[in-house]
Each structure stands twice: as C-alpha cells, then as structure tokens.
Design a protein around this motif. Structure first.
Motif, short mmCIF file in Angstrom:
data_model
loop_
_atom_site.label_atom_id
_atom_site.label_comp_id
_atom_site.label_asym_id
_atom_site.label_seq_id
_atom_site.Cartn_x
_atom_site.Cartn_y
_atom_site.Cartn_z
N GLY A 15 0.83 -1.20 0.00
CA GLY A 15 0.00 0.00 0.00
C GLY A 15 0.87 1.25 0.00
N PRO A 16 0.27 2.42 -0.30
CA PRO A 16 1.05 3.62 -0.54
C PRO A 16 1.76 4.24 0.67
CG PRO A 16 -1.30 4.10 -0.62
CD PRO A 16 -1.16 2.62 -0.55
N TYR A 17 1.23 4.09 1.87
CA TYR A 17 1.78 4.88 3.00
C TYR A 17 2.23 4.09 4.23
CZ TYR A 17 -0.42 8.30 0.05
OH TYR A 17 -0.79 9.03 -1.04
N GLY A 18 1.86 2.83 4.34
CA GLY A 18 2.19 2.07 5.54
C GLY A 18 3.68 1.80 5.69
N SER A 19 4.40 1.84 4.57
CA SER A 19 5.84 1.66 4.60
C SER A 19 6.42 2.43 3.42
CB SER A 19 6.20 0.18 4.46
OG SER A 19 5.97 -0.26 3.14
N ASP A 46 -1.66 -5.61 -1.90
CA ASP A 46 -1.99 -4.25 -1.46
C ASP A 46 -1.41 -3.17 -2.38
OD1 ASP A 46 -3.59 -5.02 0.59
OD2 ASP A 46 -2.23 -4.44 2.21
N LEU A 49 -3.74 -0.77 -4.07
CA LEU A 49 -4.31 0.33 -3.28
C LEU A 49 -3.62 1.66 -3.57
CD1 LEU A 49 -4.69 -1.70 0.03
CD2 LEU A 49 -6.57 -0.89 -1.41
N LEU A 52 -5.80 4.00 -5.95
CA LEU A 52 -7.06 4.62 -5.56
C LEU A 52 -7.02 6.14 -5.76
CD1 LEU A 52 -8.17 2.92 -2.22
CD2 LEU A 52 -9.57 3.24 -4.24
N PRO A 53 -8.06 6.69 -6.37
CA PRO A 53 -8.12 8.16 -6.49
C PRO A 53 -8.44 8.80 -5.15
CG PRO A 53 -10.10 7.15 -7.42
CD PRO A 53 -9.20 6.02 -7.00
N ASP A 54 -8.38 10.12 -5.11
CA ASP A 54 -8.79 10.92 -3.93
C ASP A 54 -7.92 10.70 -2.70
OD1 ASP A 54 -10.97 11.78 -5.49
OD2 ASP A 54 -12.12 10.02 -4.90
N GLN A 55 -6.67 10.30 -2.89
CA GLN A 55 -5.78 10.19 -1.73
C GLN A 55 -5.37 11.58 -1.26
OE1 GLN A 55 -2.52 7.35 -2.37
NE2 GLN A 55 -3.76 6.33 -3.93
N ASP A 56 -5.37 11.79 0.05
CA ASP A 56 -4.97 13.08 0.61
C ASP A 56 -4.15 12.87 1.87
OD1 ASP A 56 -4.64 15.62 1.52
OD2 ASP A 56 -6.73 15.91 2.12
N PRO A 57 -2.84 12.63 1.71
CA PRO A 57 -2.01 12.30 2.87
C PRO A 57 -1.43 13.51 3.59
CG PRO A 57 -0.76 11.99 0.86
CD PRO A 57 -2.11 12.50 0.44
N GLY A 59 -2.61 15.01 6.08
CA GLY A 59 -2.80 14.81 7.52
C GLY A 59 -1.79 13.88 8.16
N ILE A 60 -1.12 13.08 7.34
CA ILE A 60 -0.09 12.19 7.91
C ILE A 60 1.31 12.61 7.43
CG2 ILE A 60 -1.65 10.22 8.23
CD1 ILE A 60 -0.49 9.00 5.66
N ASP B 34 -2.38 1.52 8.02
CA ASP B 34 -2.90 0.60 6.99
C ASP B 34 -4.04 -0.26 7.51
OD1 ASP B 34 -1.35 1.47 4.94
OD2 ASP B 34 -0.02 -0.27 4.85
N THR B 63 -7.58 10.88 9.47
CA THR B 63 -6.42 11.27 8.65
C THR B 63 -5.90 10.09 7.83
OG1 THR B 63 -5.08 10.97 10.63
CG2 THR B 63 -5.57 13.22 10.00
N ALA B 66 -8.45 9.44 4.97
CA ALA B 66 -8.33 10.43 3.90
C ALA B 66 -7.05 10.22 3.10
CB ALA B 66 -8.36 11.84 4.49
N ALA B 67 -5.96 9.90 3.80
CA ALA B 67 -4.67 9.71 3.12
C ALA B 67 -4.79 8.64 2.04
CB ALA B 67 -3.60 9.31 4.12
N GLY B 69 -7.48 7.61 0.43
CA GLY B 69 -8.56 7.76 -0.56
C GLY B 69 -9.81 6.96 -0.23
#
Lengths: 122, 100
Positions: A15-19, A46, A49, A52-57, A59-60, B34, B63, B66-67, B69
């Motif tokens: 997935g895009p942000y977990g690692s 994963d 993932l 996916l559109p509409d990602q807005d990171p 906040g993290i 995740d 958060t 949203a991150a 999507g």
C-alpha cells in the motif's frame, strides 16, 4: 553501450503509505526509465491500493503517491498491469484508477513474471 | 473495557484476524494507518465486521482514511473519528491492546 537492454518487471505489492516500499518501487521505475531501461510494472496484493483516487495524505505528512504515479507515463513506462484478483478482493474492479492499467488475471501475471529478464519484487 | 488497535492491512498480516478471534462483546476496535483498509466496504471486509461479537464498536482514524482515498468507501458500521476522538477512546478504555 552495445549490450542489449534487458527487460525489467517491477512487482509492487505494498500500500502507498504504511511503509516506504511503494514509494521506493516507484523511484526505481522512474530511475530505470530515465536511463532508457524497459521497465514494466505489475501492481498486485496491497499494491493496487496505490491506484485509488482521492488520496490526501497531508494529515499524515506524506507526499501524495497517487500524484507521482502518472509520471510513469511521462517517462514512457508503457506497460502497467494490475492483477484482477487483487483488485476484486478490495472492491476496486471496474473503478477509475489513477493510472490506466491493463487488468490481467493471475495466470497472465505469472507469465509476465516468467517472461521478464529481471524481476524486482517488493 | 478493552480498546483494540489494528494498524496493518488485513491482506498483509494476520493482525486483524487474530484480534477478531479474541475480541469480546462490547469492546472497541480502532483502525489506524494501513489498518483502515479493513474498513473498506467490500464483501470480504464486511463479512469480518458482521461476524464480530455483539456490540463491538468499530472506529477508523480520519487522517489515515483520507490519506488512502477511502473517505467515500467505508463500511457504514465503521465510525470515523479524528485525533481528539482517538484520545477520548484511550481515556475511556482500559486496557489497550495494539495489534501490529
């Protein structure tokens, strides 16, 4: 260089942000393409993932990976695949994704891996 | 009452499966990082939520939702909370078990 180019296949499975794995896989693809290597990408597990559109990171405090993925097209990475099974179990089959992917079944994914000179897993 | 926190994708590790195996009626389960992928409105994830014991409350951190999507893609059984809500859950539950 006189040696013929090898074909690379990058298998992006996180997935895009977990690692940092997804980001690093993308960096490899862009770096390779910048050096005129033929790099194909297969998103599975994963990894789908990331699409996916509409990602807005914001906040993290991370960079939006989905905004960088379309760079692959600019770098002439033409063959981008997503495994159908991975999309289906995450409810993403038929969804509009941030990249135009060829959706392939698991057998085709296996043949893609088998046909590559070099496979970069992740 | 226990607060369970899951921060891994249900497809990547067995953290969620293990949590759901032992979670007790009335306890709370918060998805962060995740872990929020478990809150997707898919048949598979929905079945896990439906199969959970009675009165288990599900939460997901806004958060992280949203991150990734997922804002319009969540199971209706999952309550989206902000950091203040996260803090409140930690204040109102004891002990806290993190699954990672």
């Amino acid at each position: 260089m006189s040696t013929p180019n090898k074909s690379f296949l990058l298998v992006s499975r996180s997935g895009p942000y977990g690692s940092a794995q997804a980001r690093e896989a993308l960096d490899i693809a862009l770096a390779g393409a910048a050096f005129n290597q033929t790099i194909d990408i297969l998103f599975m597990d994963d990894g789908v993932l990331q699409l996916l559109p509409d990602q807005d990171p914001t906040g993290i405090n991370q960079k939006n990976l989905a905004k960088t993925l379309p760079m692959l097209k600019l770098y002439d990475v033409a063959n981008i695949y997503a495994e159908q099974h991975s999309l289906a179990v995450r409810g993403l089959l038929g969804e509009t994704l941030v990249l135009d992917c060829k959706v392939i079944d698991s057998g085709a994914a296996g043949r893609l891996i088998a046909a590559a000179d070099m496979v970069l897993g992740g | 009452m226990t607060l369970h926190i899951v921060n891994k994708s249900p497809h990547a590790t067995n953290a969620l499966a293990s949590c759901l195996r032992v979670i007790q009626p009335g306890e709370s389960l918060l998805f962060i990082e995740d872990g929020v992928y478990a809150a997707l409105a898919t048949a598979e994830a929905g079945a896990a939520i439906v199969a959970a014991p009675d009165r288990v409350q599900f939460y997901a951190l806004q958060t992280d939702v949203a991150a990734r999507g997922l804002v319009n893609r969540l199971n209706v059984a999952v309550n989206v909370i902000d950091y203040a809500g996260f803090v409140e859950l930690t204040e109102t539950h004891q002990p806290i078990q993190s699954w990672y």
